[in-house]
Design an enzyme around this catalytic site. Structure first.
Site, PDB file in Angstrom:
ATOM      1  N   ASN A   7       0.879  -1.174   0.000  1.00  0.00           N
ATOM      2  CA  ASN A   7       0.000   0.000   0.000  1.00  0.00           C
ATOM      3  C   ASN A   7       0.912   1.218   0.000  1.00  0.00           C
ATOM      4  O   ASN A   7       1.476   1.586   1.030  1.00  0.00           O
ATOM      5  CB  ASN A   7      -0.909  -0.013   1.230  1.00  0.00           C
ATOM      6  CG  ASN A   7      -1.894   1.146   1.238  1.00  0.00           C
ATOM      7  OD1 ASN A   7      -1.834   2.044   0.404  1.00  0.00           O
ATOM      8  ND2 ASN A   7      -2.801   1.143   2.205  1.00  0.00           N
ATOM      9  N   ASP A 148      -9.806   0.173  -5.017  1.00  0.00           N
ATOM     10  CA  ASP A 148     -10.829   0.515  -4.030  1.00  0.00           C
ATOM     11  C   ASP A 148     -12.197   0.713  -4.674  1.00  0.00           C
ATOM     12  O   ASP A 148     -13.228   0.567  -4.019  1.00  0.00           O
ATOM     13  CB  ASP A 148     -10.446   1.810  -3.308  1.00  0.00           C
ATOM     14  CG  ASP A 148      -9.421   1.598  -2.213  1.00  0.00           C
ATOM     15  OD1 ASP A 148      -8.931   0.466  -2.067  1.00  0.00           O
ATOM     16  OD2 ASP A 148      -9.106   2.571  -1.494  1.00  0.00           O
ATOM     17  N   GLY A 331     -11.683   1.595  12.378  1.00  0.00           N
ATOM     18  CA  GLY A 331     -11.301   2.014  13.728  1.00  0.00           C
ATOM     19  C   GLY A 331     -12.445   2.359  14.652  1.00  0.00           C
ATOM     20  O   GLY A 331     -12.560   1.822  15.756  1.00  0.00           O
TER      21      GLY A 331
END
Length: 397
Positions: A7, A148, A331
């Site tokens: 990445n 993505d 998260g």
């Protein structure tokens, strides 16, 4: 097959190495401050001590070279030599409407990724630098680009088009693309497995809630709508991004504040969201802590965020004529029981009912109360494993 997942950002590079025979993580790491002073590599081999290497890292070629050296080191390496690395999978942010699936890297696919630099100027160029660095450092090793946006290519035209003059929008490829697709796809598949039902039988709303946040409606395995749009700025309120807003506010602010195009773009992407509302932080943990102490602006930011998520859930339930499961990930979605509670309160009409004790737990879980007809689940995302799986899928033949 041993797969290296990359990445690549403009000044950083994250990596993970997988043995796909067992889908086992062998090592992961981070190269920071590429091309800047204080550059370093942090290498975390599974079952061994972490290693930090501080050295000059001028470019992505050097970053990949250090990564391969760390992975093959006699003390902290996890493979004997670079020849054991069978393939490399790369995260690429934007595939436009060119890529509806991951793609093996070749001259044509690389040219197509470069052609998308205009619509993804921050993310696609570093991804190409990572690909080219691997071509230099791992010659002959096949590479795969995982986008993505690809998962969202099943969204129908009435959902992805903007109501601009049709020819103008088509000329500039101006439409909803959506992002976080790799994460949404992974957690939907995992949630279906947890439920013991085929993904093709389920209507799932996946909520990727972090500093960047998006929601996707997945109808029987296919993305049918998603909150991010032409760029990741649209949709939910985020850590520093404004999300949905009246477009007329842009020229209004530019005129009143004397802002350039670059400055208004910076304002909406980096200075807005819960940071802008609270005036305190883009970190939701800080906001929850300050709100508990009575900070009204922090509470307002949290309330605005939860309201926007809830509104999208209602919209996507309408799009799919109901919902069988709501999945929280990333998260905030994985680690904030209070935010999950705020989002789910008032959704009983959809069959949502949380088990308060289960909601307080950590990690993967079905946090629904017994008898709830819409299951609410927490699924930790694993985009890197999904990239490794796609790389393996495309190359195993």
């Amino acid at each position: 097959m041993i797969v290296l997942v990359i990445n690549s950002g403009s000044s950083s590079l994250k990596y993970q190495l997988f043995d796909m025979r067992k889908e086992a993580l062998l090592a992961k790491g981070l190269v920071e401050r590429i091309g800047l002073s204080g550059s370093m590599l942090t290498h975390r081999p599974i079952g061994k001590d972490q290693v930090v290497i501080e050295t000059e890292i001028l470019n992505h070629d050097r970053a990949i070279q250090l990564t391969v050296e760390a992975l093959t080191h006699e003390d902290h390496g996890v493979v004997a030599s670079m020849r054991e690395i069978d393939a490399v999978g790369h995260r690429v942010a934007h595939g436009g409407d060119t890529f509806s699936d991951s793609a093996v890297v070749n001259e044509q696919s690389l040219a197509n990724i470069r052609a998308l630099f205009e619509v993804a100027p921050l993310h696609n160029p570093p991804a190409v630098m990572g690909i080219e660095a691997c071509q230099h450092m791992l010659p002959g090793v096949p590479q795969v680009a995982v986008f993505d946006t690809a998962f969202h290519q099943t969204i129908p035209g009435y959902a992805y088009n903007y109501a601009l003059p049709y020819e103008l929008a088509a000329k500039h490829s101006l439409r909803r693309y959506g992002f976080h697709g790799t994460s949404h796809k992974y957690v939907a598949q995992w949630a279906a497995a947890m439920l013991g039902r085929p993904l093709e039988d389920l209507r799932i709303i996946t909520c990727h809630l972090g500093n960047g946040a998006s929601i996707t409606a997945i109808d029987r395995g296919r993305s049918v709508d998603t909150s991010m749009g032409f760029t990741p700025l649209e949709g939910l309120i985020m850590g520093t991004r404004v999300g949905d807003m009246d477009p007329a506010a842009v020229p209004f602010l530019m005129e009143k504040e004397g802002l350039t195009t670059g400055q208004i773009n910076d304002l909406m992407n980096k200075k807005s969201g819960v940071l802008g509302v609270s005036g305190v932080s883009s970190d939701f943990r800080d906001l929850e802590e300050e709100a508990a102490k009575g900070n009204e602006r922090c509470q307002l930011a949290l309330d605005m965020f939860a309201y926007r998520v809830k509104k999208y859930i209602g919209a996507y339930a309408a799009v799919m004529n109901g919902v069988d499961a709501i999945v929280f990930t990333a998260g905030l979605g994985e680690n904030s029981p209070s935010m999950r509670q705020s989002v789910c309160s008032g959704l009983s009409y959809l069959g949502v009912q949380l088990d308060e004790e289960k909601n307080k737990g950590r990690g993967e879980a079905d946090i629904s109360a017994a008898g709830a007809t819409c299951r609410v689940m927490v699924v930790p995302t694993n985009e890197e494993l999904m990239i490794a799986r796609d790389t393996y899928r495309l190359l195993k033949g």
